[in-house]
Enzyme design. Structure first.
Site, PDB file in Angstrom:
ATOM      1  CB  CYS A   1     -30.688  14.570  -7.877  1.00  0.00           C
ATOM      2  SG  CYS A   1     -29.129  15.108  -8.620  1.00  0.00           S
TER       3      CYS A   1
ATOM      4  CD  GLU B   1     -27.266  17.348  -6.339  1.00  0.00           C
ATOM      5  OE1 GLU B   1     -28.517  17.299  -6.235  1.00  0.00           O
ATOM      6  OE2 GLU B   1     -26.574  16.393  -6.691  1.00  0.00           O
TER       7      GLU B   1
ATOM      8  CD1 TRP C   1     -27.483   5.527  -2.518  1.00  0.00           C
ATOM      9  CD2 TRP C   1     -27.738   4.867  -4.641  1.00  0.00           C
ATOM     10  NE1 TRP C   1     -28.808   5.681  -2.847  1.00  0.00           N
ATOM     11  CE2 TRP C   1     -28.997   5.277  -4.137  1.00  0.00           C
ATOM     12  CE3 TRP C   1     -27.665   4.396  -5.950  1.00  0.00           C
ATOM     13  CZ2 TRP C   1     -30.155   5.244  -4.914  1.00  0.00           C
ATOM     14  CZ3 TRP C   1     -28.821   4.366  -6.731  1.00  0.00           C
ATOM     15  CH2 TRP C   1     -30.043   4.782  -6.208  1.00  0.00           C
ATOM     16  CG  ASN C   2     -27.144   8.897  -7.555  1.00  0.00           C
ATOM     17  OD1 ASN C   2     -26.221   9.307  -6.856  1.00  0.00           O
ATOM     18  ND2 ASN C   2     -28.065   9.698  -8.046  1.00  0.00           N
TER      19      ASN C   2
ATOM     20  CD  GLU D   1     -35.058  12.966  -5.892  1.00  0.00           C
ATOM     21  OE1 GLU D   1     -34.237  13.350  -6.736  1.00  0.00           O
ATOM     22  OE2 GLU D   1     -34.866  13.039  -4.658  1.00  0.00           O
TER      23      GLU D   1
ATOM     24  NE  ARG E   1     -21.680  17.260  -9.029  1.00  0.00           N
ATOM     25  CZ  ARG E   1     -22.945  16.990  -9.336  1.00  0.00           C
ATOM     26  NH1 ARG E   1     -23.307  16.867 -10.605  1.00  0.00           N
ATOM     27  NH2 ARG E   1     -23.849  16.802  -8.401  1.00  0.00           N
TER      28      ARG E   1
ATOM     29  CE  LYS F   1     -20.851   9.199   5.115  1.00  0.00           C
ATOM     30  NZ  LYS F   1     -21.477   8.159   4.243  1.00  0.00           N
ATOM     31  N   PRO F   2     -17.715   7.841   0.978  1.00  0.00           N
ATOM     32  CG  PRO F   2     -16.746   5.909   0.056  1.00  0.00           C
ATOM     33  CD  PRO F   2     -16.481   7.050   1.023  1.00  0.00           C
TER      34      PRO F   2
END
Length: 502
Positions: free
Chosen positions: A308, A274, A174-175, A405, A183, A198-199
């Site tokens: 990230c 990723e 989502w970010n 994180e 990408r 799938k977003p």
């Protein structure tokens, strides 16, 4: 809540939006995109909210498992024809998409601000960054190469060629709703693969608008299919289990990535992962502190810290730690927090209430272990999922904030005495996505490049991402690379042929 009817029956946006925002939201497709047709989902609609206000801005189609399989059906049906399409033709479609994105950049920037919260200036930056993947891979489509030559024994000719891996399933976070989609989509299309994308449920609108743009650029039906869903696990599992799928690409958390790798193993899928990061930001006592502070603002607070690649652990040599902390606190105090669409705002909201609660928990744990708050550390009053930009010092080893994180606007500073300790602290994590080092000593910089265990490195800079460079990590931060010369090879398989000498 008062709602105004959208162009799609059963879909609505908040009447609290400005006329410009309402007009844009009305133009964003609200259906699933399968086989070149916009259509309804089989589940109750998804409500997309503005995190700065908490208001629903649009309702969109919600896919169930059967919709996901229909999307894969469409990708499989289109696969052979798209793989046979000339590389130049594939590249020209991607280039037209790049040009259209430049024409429509204001729409995409505003839409990202509305559904994700980032300030407009940053959203415009993402349009530039995301567009570069379309342009880069439009150029790489015609550069897919192999090799040809006599084998060492002289008994035949070796031919090595590259072929598209086949239908791909792309799962985006989502970010960065535009850049994460381009990408993955751009190299897949350049390589000759068809896709189902799938977003994220929280920010699906940008991907829907992007697919409309790809359609306008001339992309054939079925080459890209979009499913939006609130039941990611239920919809994804049957697609991954289907033997017709040949590639899975995922950006998201490490725990989810591990699960997807396990699922993909059943059909031995090609995977790109990723995953999470815990980036060290090392400042040596010979660093240019002006550069280091500017780099810290970029590496920590871009996207409100929700990246990230965000610097997670600020590891500063003890002789300059106080001065570094003073300078970054001065810069943080100058931030303007608010709704990203408003003029002058530099820090937007976090994505949702759970993210705010996580900031509160991480800061409270650090303070309980002896950390001091120099600025921030609170949640502002009012609507929206905001958290004040925060600077912590004297952060103790073992604190949650140095192990996990952060994904928010909290800058946590620890200190070190010498180079060996800095390396040990930087590598003391299961993650290895990116690291940042600030030093004016070229020899030390080279030692850090060699010794810091990450897939990417920034020396005297807080921003490393570039479409022409390979993005990815080591250890628990993932597999494979996106972008650069390496990115297209994630969607190609190598075939060797021997032709005996006559």
């Amino acid at each position: 809540m008062s709602l105004v009817a959208d162009i799609t029956p059963g879909v609505a946006f908040s009447s609290g939006a400005s006329a410009r925002e309402a007009e844009l939201l009305a133009r964003v497709p609200a259906g699933l995109y399968i086989g070149g047709v916009w259509q309804a989902g089989s589940a109750d609609p998804i409500e997309v909210a503005d995190p700065a206000t908490g208001r629903v801005i649009k309702r969109i189609a919600n896919a169930g498992p059967e919709d996901g399989i229909r999307a894969l059906d469409a990708a499989v049906e289109a696969a052979d024809a798209w793989a046979a399409t000339a590389p130049r033709a594939r590249g020209e479609i991607l280039r037209r998409a790049f040009d259209l994105l430049q024409d429509r950049r204001e729409d995409f920037a505003l839409l990202m601000t509305l559904e994700m919260g980032k300030p407009l200036a940053e959203a415009n930056g993402e349009v530039t960054y995301g567009g570069e993947f379309l342009r880069w891979f439009s150029e790489e489509a015609v550069r897919i190469a192999g090799r040809y030559g006599t084998n060492p024994e002289g008994t035949g000719t070796t031919v090595v060629s590259q072929r598209p891996v086949g239908p791909c399933f792309l799962i985006t976070p989502w970010n960065f709703p535009l850049a994460m989609a381009t990408r993955k989509i751009a190299p897949a299309l350049a390589a000759g693969c068809t896709v189902v994308i799938k977003p994220a449920e929280l920010t699906p609108l940008t991907t829907l608008l992007l697919v409309q743009l790809l359609e306008d650029a001339g992309l054939p039906a079925g080459v890209v299919n979009v499913i939006t869903t609130s039941s990611s696990r239920d919809v994804s599992a049957p697609i991954i289990a289907d033997p017709r799928l040949r590639k899975l690409s995922f950006t998201g958390s490490t725990p989810v990535g591990r699960t997807l790798i396990e699922q993909s193993a059943q059909n031995v899928l090609r995977t790109s992962m990723e995953l999470g990061g815990n980036a060290p930001f090392i400042v040596f006592d010979d660093a240019d502190l002006d550069k280091a502070v500017t780099g810290a603002m970029l590496a920590k607070f871009r996207n409100t810290g929700q990246a990230c690649t965000a610097a997670n652990r600020f590891i500063v040599q003890d002789t300059v730690a106080d001065e570094f902390a003073r300078r970054v606190t001065e810069r943080v105090d100058a931030f303007v927090v608010g709704r990203g669409a408003e003029d002058g705002v530099t820090i937007g909201p976090l994505i949702n209430e759970a993210a705010v609660a996580n900031m509160e928990s991480l800061v409270a744990d650090a303070v309980s272990r002896g950390a001091r708050v120099l600025t921030g550390g609170t949640r502002p009053e009012g609507a929206g999922s905001f958290y004040a930009p925060t600077v912590l010092v004297d952060v103790a080893p073992g604190s949650d904030i140095v192990r996990e994180e952060i994904f928010g606007p909290v800058l946590a500073i620890s200190t070190f005495r010498d180079e060996a300790e800095a390396v040990a602290l930087a590598n003391g994590t299961e993650y290895g996505l990116v690291g940042y080092v600030f030093t004016e000593d070229l020899g030390r910089a080279q030692r850090m490049i060699d010794q810091i265990d990450t897939g990417m490195m920034g020396v005297n800079t807080g921003l490393v991402s570039n479409a022409a460079a390979p993005f990815g990590g080591v250890k628990q931060s993932g597999l494979g690379r996106e972008g650069g010369l390496e990115g297209i090879h994630e969607y190609l398989s190598t075939k060797y042929t021997l032709i005996p000498a006559s």
